[in-house]
Design a protein around this motif. Structure first.
Motif, PDB file in Angstrom:
ATOM      1  N   UNK A 153     -28.365  41.281  16.776  1.00 38.97           N
ATOM      2  CA  UNK A 153     -29.589  40.678  16.269  1.00 38.97           C
ATOM      3  C   UNK A 153     -29.278  39.337  15.625  1.00 38.97           C
ATOM      4  N   UNK A 154     -30.256  38.458  15.639  1.00 36.47           N
ATOM      5  CA  UNK A 154     -30.086  37.170  14.971  1.00 36.47           C
ATOM      6  C   UNK A 154     -30.471  37.304  13.503  1.00 36.47           C
ATOM      7  N   UNK A 155     -29.951  36.405  12.682  1.00 43.08           N
ATOM      8  CA  UNK A 155     -30.282  36.410  11.265  1.00 43.08           C
ATOM      9  C   UNK A 155     -31.760  36.069  11.052  1.00 43.08           C
ATOM     10  N   UNK A 156     -32.264  35.134  11.830  1.00 40.39           N
ATOM     11  CA  UNK A 156     -33.673  34.771  11.688  1.00 40.39           C
ATOM     12  C   UNK A 156     -34.586  35.939  12.020  1.00 40.39           C
ATOM     13  N   UNK A 157     -34.185  36.745  13.006  1.00 38.76           N
ATOM     14  CA  UNK A 157     -34.993  37.916  13.358  1.00 38.76           C
ATOM     15  C   UNK A 157     -35.056  38.894  12.190  1.00 38.76           C
ATOM     16  N   UNK A 158     -33.926  39.078  11.491  1.00 47.98           N
ATOM     17  CA  UNK A 158     -33.920  39.941  10.315  1.00 47.98           C
ATOM     18  C   UNK A 158     -34.822  39.413   9.213  1.00 47.98           C
ATOM     19  N   UNK A 159     -34.801  38.106   9.032  1.00 51.98           N
ATOM     20  CA  UNK A 159     -35.664  37.477   8.038  1.00 51.98           C
ATOM     21  C   UNK A 159     -37.127  37.664   8.414  1.00 51.98           C
ATOM     22  N   UNK A 160     -37.442  37.531   9.696  1.00 52.48           N
ATOM     23  CA  UNK A 160     -38.834  37.653  10.148  1.00 52.48           C
ATOM     24  C   UNK A 160     -39.401  39.047   9.904  1.00 52.48           C
ATOM     25  N   UNK A 161     -38.572  40.069   9.962  1.00 52.50           N
ATOM     26  CA  UNK A 161     -39.102  41.422   9.740  1.00 52.50           C
ATOM     27  C   UNK A 161     -39.114  41.806   8.265  1.00 52.50           C
ATOM     28  N   UNK A 162     -38.740  40.877   7.380  1.00 54.62           N
ATOM     29  CA  UNK A 162     -38.865  41.108   5.946  1.00 54.62           C
ATOM     30  C   UNK A 162     -37.650  41.705   5.275  1.00 54.62           C
ATOM     31  N   UNK A 163     -36.479  41.549   5.876  1.00 53.12           N
ATOM     32  CA  UNK A 163     -35.267  42.151   5.305  1.00 53.12           C
ATOM     33  C   UNK A 163     -34.887  41.486   3.983  1.00 53.12           C
ATOM     34  N   UNK A 185     -19.047  35.098   9.298  1.00 57.57           N
ATOM     35  CA  UNK A 185     -19.106  34.028   8.303  1.00 57.57           C
ATOM     36  C   UNK A 185     -20.300  33.113   8.553  1.00 57.57           C
ATOM     37  N   UNK A 186     -20.503  32.728   9.810  1.00 61.22           N
ATOM     38  CA  UNK A 186     -21.651  31.877  10.148  1.00 61.22           C
ATOM     39  C   UNK A 186     -22.967  32.619   9.926  1.00 61.22           C
ATOM     40  N   UNK A 187     -22.985  33.907  10.271  1.00 57.14           N
ATOM     41  CA  UNK A 187     -24.208  34.691  10.084  1.00 57.14           C
ATOM     42  C   UNK A 187     -24.552  34.814   8.597  1.00 57.14           C
ATOM     43  N   UNK A 188     -23.548  35.044   7.772  1.00 54.62           N
ATOM     44  CA  UNK A 188     -23.791  35.172   6.332  1.00 54.62           C
ATOM     45  C   UNK A 188     -24.258  33.841   5.727  1.00 54.62           C
ATOM     46  N   UNK A 189     -23.718  32.743   6.224  1.00 51.56           N
ATOM     47  CA  UNK A 189     -24.161  31.435   5.747  1.00 51.56           C
ATOM     48  C   UNK A 189     -25.645  31.249   6.018  1.00 51.56           C
TER      49      UNK A 189
END
Length: 357
Positions: A153-163, A185-189
């Motif tokens: 999954x992408x980080x933006x997708x997690x943000x979009x679902x309200x994580x 590391x890039x994903x956490x950034x």
């Protein structure tokens, strides 16, 4: 759960675990969990206000709200171990809604599961319990079996679902670890930029780590170093298996195959053979507790699950850890019993009589 019940579960280990005094790394050197943890620790960091809000949201939810401790339900085994093998004991958990319900009924601070499992129910539950989206997995269908964490999954997708947070695993010590470190590391950034907290499953994986005598995947010195790598890429919370032994670096370092760097004080001064001291070394490698250590609950063993869960919680708490992230012991049984297991874990952290060693 009363102190008497906890003592009864521990049996002949009660004195050994509840009255141990740590003479290795003193508790005064640690940054211990507490109601003010975000204000005391993260206020000085580079984390933005949205990250601190989401961290506080996790610390403020569930039965452990405003204690600084965490009880998290993680269910990613449907991918990591295959859905059939994970849910056959209790098929209701093929439906991810029941995973979320278990976390809520069990008084957890947050629920951690797959992108798809949270995404399909996001509008119903994202505002009711903090979501932790697990963004990478080892899929268990390729033949023959392979062990490599890949992004699902992408980080933006997690943000979009309200994580509130994202979770990821790195198999430290594996051939693929270099790529995984860079990816995570890039994903956490990006997660921090978007305001989400980060949780890293700091697991070891290498066939050489398991010998005939010991399984050094749970060695304090090796898991401690994995934790230290995890906080270096800015994991806010570290998930690690409870240490069961020590001396992994010593056993694996030979003239034929030199391995790592070492110092005898790790074994003579900073640790002992007591499980609380071994776990404290893990905490020390999390910037002395500035990043919280949550230990995993491990596999379900059946009738001994309650005692094992309580024991792990006591070791973690008395070592200076931040809580437990326990899944299979809870979801591989009827929901009522799963709730009881989760509540028993939480009772350890709520019990003021169980102190830091």
């Amino acid at each position: 759960m009363s102190v008497r019940n906890i003592t009864g579960l521990l049996g002949d280990k009660a004195e050994y675990l509840l009255n141990h005094q740590c003479k290795t790394i003193s508790q005064e050197q640690l940054h211990l969990p507490g109601p003010d943890f975000v204000d005391r620790i993260w206020i000085n960091s580079d984390r933005n206000p949205q990250v601190m809000r989401n961290l506080q949201g996790m610390y403020s939810n569930g039965r452990l709200a405003n204690t600084g401790y965490l009880s998290i339900l993680p269910v990613d085994q449907g991918i990591e171990h295959s859905a059939g093998a994970s849910f056959a004991k209790n098929p209701i958990y093929f439906d991810p809604e029941n995973i979320i319900k278990l976390a809520m009924e069990g008084g957890c601070n947050a629920v951690a599961t797959t992108y798809g499992g949270l995404g399909i129910l996001a509008r119903k539950y994202a505002h009711k319990i903090p979501f932790i989206v697990k963004v990478n997995h080892n899929e268990f269908l390729t033949y023959p079996n392979k062990f490599d964490q890949i992004m699902f999954a992408s980080i933006k997708a997690g943000w979009n679902l309200g994580a509130a947070a994202v979770g990821a695993t790195i198999y430290f010590g594996s051939e693929e670890s270099t790529r995984q470190i860079q990816e995570v590391s890039k994903a956490f950034e990006m997660a921090h930029e978007l305001g989400m907290a980060t949780i890293l499953w700091c697991y070891l994986r290498n066939p050489a780590f398991k010998t005939k005598e010991k399984d050094f995947h749970v060695s304090a010195d090796l898991t401690g170093q994995a934790n230290h790598l995890g906080v270096t890429i800015e994991a806010d919370i570290i998930k690690q298996k409870l240490p069961e032994n020590n001396g992994g670096y010593l056993a694996l370092n030979t003239k034929e195959s030199p391995y790592g760097k070492n110092d005898k004080r790790i074994y003579e001064e900073l640790t002992s053979d007591h499980p609380i001291d071994l776990c404290r070394y893990q905490v020390a490698n999390c910037y002395m507790g500035r990043a919280g250590l949550i230990n995993s609950g491990g596999a379900s063993s059946g009738d001994s699950d309650m005692a094992e869960a309580v024991t792990t919680a006591i070791v973690n708490k008395r070592a200076g850890g931040m809580g437990l992230i326990s899944g299979r012991k809870a979801f591989q049984r009827p929901m009522k019993e799963g709730v009881e297991i989760l509540n028993a874990i939480q009772d350890v952290y709520l019990d003021k009589g169980i102190t830091i060693a």
